[in-house]
Write a protein that holds these residues in place. Structure first.
Motif, PDB file in Angstrom:
ATOM      1  N   GLY A  65       0.848  -1.061   0.111  1.00 38.98           N
ATOM      2  CA  GLY A  65       0.027   0.009   0.113  1.00 38.98           C
ATOM      3  C   GLY A  65       0.864   1.121   0.101  1.00 38.98           C
ATOM      4  O   GLY A  65       1.700   1.206   0.608  1.00 38.98           O
ATOM      5  N   ILE A  66       0.464   2.408  -0.830  1.00 35.07           N
ATOM      6  CA  ILE A  66       1.292   3.431  -0.936  1.00 35.07           C
ATOM      7  C   ILE A  66       0.009   4.536  -0.527  1.00 35.07           C
ATOM      8  O   ILE A  66      -0.715   4.772  -1.206  1.00 35.07           O
ATOM      9  CB  ILE A  66       1.731   3.708  -2.246  1.00 35.07           C
ATOM     10  N   LEU A  67       0.468   5.274   0.505  1.00 32.06           N
ATOM     11  CA  LEU A  67      -0.249   6.665   0.634  1.00 32.06           C
ATOM     12  C   LEU A  67       0.318   7.833   0.318  1.00 32.06           C
ATOM     13  O   LEU A  67       1.277   8.216   0.903  1.00 32.06           O
ATOM     14  CB  LEU A  67      -0.750   6.398   2.171  1.00 32.06           C
ATOM     15  N   THR A  68      -0.465   8.758  -0.395  1.00 36.79           N
ATOM     16  CA  THR A  68       0.439   9.880  -0.944  1.00 36.79           C
ATOM     17  C   THR A  68      -0.632  11.094  -0.574  1.00 36.79           C
ATOM     18  O   THR A  68      -1.863  11.135  -1.088  1.00 36.79           O
ATOM     19  CB  THR A  68       0.578   9.844  -2.321  1.00 36.79           C
ATOM     20  N   PRO A  69      -0.527  12.371  -0.242  1.00 36.45           N
ATOM     21  CA  PRO A  69      -1.163  13.606  -0.118  1.00 36.45           C
ATOM     22  C   PRO A  69      -1.539  14.149  -1.230  1.00 36.45           C
ATOM     23  O   PRO A  69      -2.485  14.952  -1.248  1.00 36.45           O
ATOM     24  CB  PRO A  69      -0.380  14.452   0.918  1.00 36.45           C
ATOM     25  N   SER A  70      -1.010  13.730  -2.353  1.00 39.11           N
ATOM     26  CA  SER A  70      -1.188  14.533  -3.776  1.00 39.11           C
ATOM     27  C   SER A  70      -0.678  13.629  -4.906  1.00 39.11           C
ATOM     28  O   SER A  70       0.260  12.856  -4.864  1.00 39.11           O
ATOM     29  CB  SER A  70      -0.397  15.923  -3.925  1.00 39.11           C
ATOM     30  N   ILE A  71      -1.497  13.715  -5.975  1.00 39.26           N
ATOM     31  CA  ILE A  71      -1.037  13.001  -7.217  1.00 39.26           C
ATOM     32  C   ILE A  71      -0.813  13.826  -8.167  1.00 39.26           C
ATOM     33  O   ILE A  71      -0.579  13.684  -9.610  1.00 39.26           O
ATOM     34  CB  ILE A  71      -2.218  12.102  -7.677  1.00 39.26           C
ATOM     35  N   GLU A  72      -1.071  15.284  -8.026  1.00 42.33           N
ATOM     36  CA  GLU A  72      -0.939  16.354  -8.723  1.00 42.33           C
ATOM     37  C   GLU A  72       0.679  16.966  -8.793  1.00 42.33           C
ATOM     38  O   GLU A  72       1.383  17.272  -9.812  1.00 42.33           O
ATOM     39  CB  GLU A  72      -1.943  17.463  -8.584  1.00 42.33           C
ATOM     40  N   ASN A  73       1.210  17.003  -7.720  1.00 36.50           N
ATOM     41  CA  ASN A  73       2.399  17.484  -7.411  1.00 36.50           C
ATOM     42  C   ASN A  73       3.547  16.430  -7.938  1.00 36.50           C
ATOM     43  O   ASN A  73       3.448  15.297  -7.301  1.00 36.50           O
ATOM     44  CB  ASN A  73       2.696  18.007  -5.885  1.00 36.50           C
ATOM     45  N   LEU A  74       4.365  16.865  -8.777  1.00 35.11           N
ATOM     46  CA  LEU A  74       5.166  15.881  -9.450  1.00 35.11           C
ATOM     47  C   LEU A  74       6.254  15.223  -8.405  1.00 35.11           C
ATOM     48  O   LEU A  74       6.869  14.220  -8.658  1.00 35.11           O
ATOM     49  CB  LEU A  74       6.102  16.622 -10.431  1.00 35.11           C
ATOM     50  N   PHE A  75       6.269  15.745  -7.202  1.00 41.51           N
ATOM     51  CA  PHE A  75       7.393  15.432  -6.316  1.00 41.51           C
ATOM     52  C   PHE A  75       6.802  13.893  -5.939  1.00 41.51           C
ATOM     53  O   PHE A  75       7.576  13.007  -5.727  1.00 41.51           O
ATOM     54  CB  PHE A  75       7.517  16.135  -4.913  1.00 41.51           C
ATOM     55  N   PHE A  76       5.528  13.846  -5.732  1.00 35.61           N
ATOM     56  CA  PHE A  76       4.938  12.531  -5.289  1.00 35.61           C
ATOM     57  C   PHE A  76       4.969  11.631  -6.219  1.00 35.61           C
ATOM     58  O   PHE A  76       5.191  10.341  -5.956  1.00 35.61           O
ATOM     59  CB  PHE A  76       3.522  12.973  -4.625  1.00 35.61           C
ATOM     60  N   SER A  77       4.766  11.938  -7.319  1.00 30.42           N
ATOM     61  CA  SER A  77       4.626  11.031  -8.391  1.00 30.42           C
ATOM     62  C   SER A  77       6.049  10.312  -8.949  1.00 30.42           C
ATOM     63  O   SER A  77       6.274   9.302  -8.842  1.00 30.42           O
ATOM     64  CB  SER A  77       3.804  11.384  -9.781  1.00 30.42           C
ATOM     65  N   GLU A  78       7.262  11.100  -8.559  1.00 33.03           N
ATOM     66  CA  GLU A  78       8.303  10.859  -8.842  1.00 33.03           C
ATOM     67  C   GLU A  78       8.685   9.765  -7.749  1.00 33.03           C
ATOM     68  O   GLU A  78       9.496   8.729  -8.121  1.00 33.03           O
ATOM     69  CB  GLU A  78       9.342  12.010  -8.968  1.00 33.03           C
ATOM     70  N   VAL A  79       8.406  10.100  -6.631  1.00 36.60           N
ATOM     71  CA  VAL A  79       8.691   9.192  -5.404  1.00 36.60           C
ATOM     72  C   VAL A  79       8.085   7.985  -5.640  1.00 36.60           C
ATOM     73  O   VAL A  79       8.743   6.690  -5.309  1.00 36.60           O
ATOM     74  CB  VAL A  79       8.394   9.753  -4.107  1.00 36.60           C
ATOM     75  N   ILE A  80       6.713   7.693  -6.154  1.00 34.29           N
ATOM     76  CA  ILE A  80       5.850   6.454  -6.338  1.00 34.29           C
ATOM     77  C   ILE A  80       6.623   5.713  -7.392  1.00 34.29           C
ATOM     78  O   ILE A  80       6.806   4.420  -7.500  1.00 34.29           O
ATOM     79  CB  ILE A  80       4.673   6.897  -6.606  1.00 34.29           C
ATOM     80  N   LYS A  81       7.124   6.634  -8.428  1.00 36.61           N
ATOM     81  CA  LYS A  81       7.870   5.901  -9.560  1.00 36.61           C
ATOM     82  C   LYS A  81       9.072   5.117  -9.015  1.00 36.61           C
ATOM     83  O   LYS A  81       9.374   4.203  -9.485  1.00 36.61           O
ATOM     84  CB  LYS A  81       8.273   7.173 -10.454  1.00 36.61           C
ATOM     85  N   GLY A  82       9.849   5.671  -8.286  1.00 40.23           N
ATOM     86  CA  GLY A  82      10.925   5.013  -7.435  1.00 40.23           C
ATOM     87  C   GLY A  82      10.650   3.808  -6.856  1.00 40.23           C
ATOM     88  O   GLY A  82      11.255   2.890  -6.777  1.00 40.23           O
ATOM     89  N   ILE A  83       9.403   3.661  -5.838  1.00 40.82           N
ATOM     90  CA  ILE A  83       8.988   2.788  -5.215  1.00 40.82           C
ATOM     91  C   ILE A  83       8.772   1.742  -6.155  1.00 40.82           C
ATOM     92  O   ILE A  83       9.180   0.274  -5.982  1.00 40.82           O
ATOM     93  CB  ILE A  83       7.621   3.085  -4.331  1.00 40.82           C
ATOM     94  N   ASP A  84       7.874   2.165  -7.090  1.00 30.47           N
ATOM     95  CA  ASP A  84       7.340   1.110  -8.102  1.00 30.47           C
ATOM     96  C   ASP A  84       8.591   0.263  -8.908  1.00 30.47           C
ATOM     97  O   ASP A  84       8.592  -0.869  -9.270  1.00 30.47           O
ATOM     98  CB  ASP A  84       6.519   1.735  -9.430  1.00 30.47           C
ATOM     99  N   SER A  85       9.688   1.207  -9.111  1.00 30.01           N
ATOM    100  CA  SER A  85      10.918   0.586  -9.685  1.00 30.01           C
ATOM    101  C   SER A  85      11.621  -0.745  -9.222  1.00 30.01           C
ATOM    102  O   SER A  85      12.278  -1.361  -9.596  1.00 30.01           O
ATOM    103  CB  SER A  85      11.946   1.534 -10.255  1.00 30.01           C
ATOM    104  N   VAL A  86      11.369  -0.435  -7.760  1.00 32.92           N
ATOM    105  CA  VAL A  86      11.961  -1.500  -6.972  1.00 32.92           C
ATOM    106  C   VAL A  86      11.105  -2.807  -6.594  1.00 32.92           C
ATOM    107  O   VAL A  86      11.452  -3.977  -6.839  1.00 32.92           O
ATOM    108  CB  VAL A  86      12.564  -1.007  -5.572  1.00 32.92           C
TER     109      VAL A  86
END
Length: 333
Positions: A65-86
């Motif tokens: 499970g991943i919880l994020t306060p925003s999906i519009e702010n590109l900071f969070f989408s890049e972090v999620i991308k890093g999580i998914d890559s692993v």
């Protein structure tokens, strides 16, 4: 159309349900001819095993499970991308929950993920209220949990944290050493990441005996942050006390400040220096290109994913705080 069941596979291949289960799970030897019959039946019926049921039997679900306060702010989408890559190459599927920065929604979604028996949870910028209440510490005692940023003093949880303090100090020192004395801070509303940046800013301004000026918009994590920042900075630029530099708490706000400078006819960086925070893609394609503090967002997500995997694998259950360096990236603003 009715979904095929394991009973359908057993009937078509002429074997027992137990034999089909053994072929699927590969946990007991099965005759080669029997295995081929079962696999042909699975293919013909387009049968998909119930992975959740399988996982519950084996005490894991291969879900995160991943919880994020925003999906519009590109900071969070890049972090999620890093999580998914692993996580994805390790065979895990992710459930993404958007909390919109609401403390109640955060707890509701946490409980929902736990009810779905995810193997672990990663929270990005969790709400300070939920951290201080002890709720996250309690959850982490029974469910693998990693927090990315957020309040951490005295909290017994696993963290991966950007060194925002050094990032803010580096940006402010750069501005000061380039003869900027009227430095404003542009921040969003309720967020610990903004709070800590303001604390560092206030300390710096006090140490240098400068005038403090904090500009604050309601929400810094959605697209409205650009227009809200623009309007606020326009007011500041039209005042008798114009800032010489603005440090923005993220790149969205910095883009708003750039737009305000253009509308006010204030040349950047000759009359106004602007520094963002995050180093998202918009900082590279803006005009002028935005100077910003690089928070290594992809690596931040990768470190969190590696940490949650070690916890889930029982390789290392001790609470840790992993810090990631930031770096000022100078461009044209």
């Amino acid at each position: 159309m009715k979904k095929a069941t394991i009973q359908d596979v057993a009937k078509r291949s002429g074997v027992s349900i137990t034999t089909v289960s053994r072929v699927i799970n590969k946990n007991y030897p099965v005759k080669e001819s029997t295995r081929i019959k079962v696999e042909k039946a699975i293919e013909y019926l387009n049968f998909k095993p119930n992975l959740l049921a399988k996982g519950l039997i084996q005490n894991y679900t291969k879900t995160i499970g991943i919880l994020t306060p925003s999906i519009e702010n590109l900071f969070f989408s890049e972090v999620i991308k890093g999580i998914d890559s692993v996580i994805r190459p390790l065979g895990y599927t992710t459930f993404l929950c958007h909390t919109e920065g609401c403390d109640k929604s955060e707890i509701e979604m946490l409980n929902s993920l736990i009810d779905r028996q995810v193997d672990g949870i990663i929270m990005i910028d969790p709400r300070k209220e939920n951290i201080l209440s002890g709720k996250l510490e309690k959850i982490s005692s029974t469910t693998p949990l990693v927090l990315i940023n957020g309040y951490s003093d005295g909290i017994k949880c696993n963290y991966v944290i950007n060194d925002a303090v050094s990032g803010v100090n580096e940006a402010l020192n750069y501005l000061f050493n380039n003869n900027c004395r009227d430095i404003a801070l542009l921040r969003g509303g309720k967020s610990y990441s903004y709070d800590i940046k303001e604390v560092v800013y206030n300390n710096f301004i006090s140490d240098k005996n400068l005038n403090k000026r904090v500009l604050k918009i309601d929400d810094g994590n959605d697209l409205n942050a650009v227009n809200s920042s623009k309007q606020l900075v326009l007011e500041a630029l039209k005042s008798n006390n114009k800032p010489r530099a603005i440090l923005c708490c993220n790149d969205w706000m910095a883009i708003g400040a750039l737009n305000a400078a253009k509308d006010a006819g204030v040349p950047v960086p000759d009359k106004l220096r602007i520094i963002g925070f995050d180093n998202t893609i918009i900082s590279q394609i803006s005009s002028p290109a935005l100077s910003t503090v690089d928070q290594q967002m992809t690596k931040l997500g990768q470190l969190a994913a590696q940490r949650i995997y070690r916890i889930m694998s029982n390789e290392d259950n001790e609470n840790q705080k992993i810090y990631l360096e930031t770096k000022l990236v100078l461009r044209e603003s």
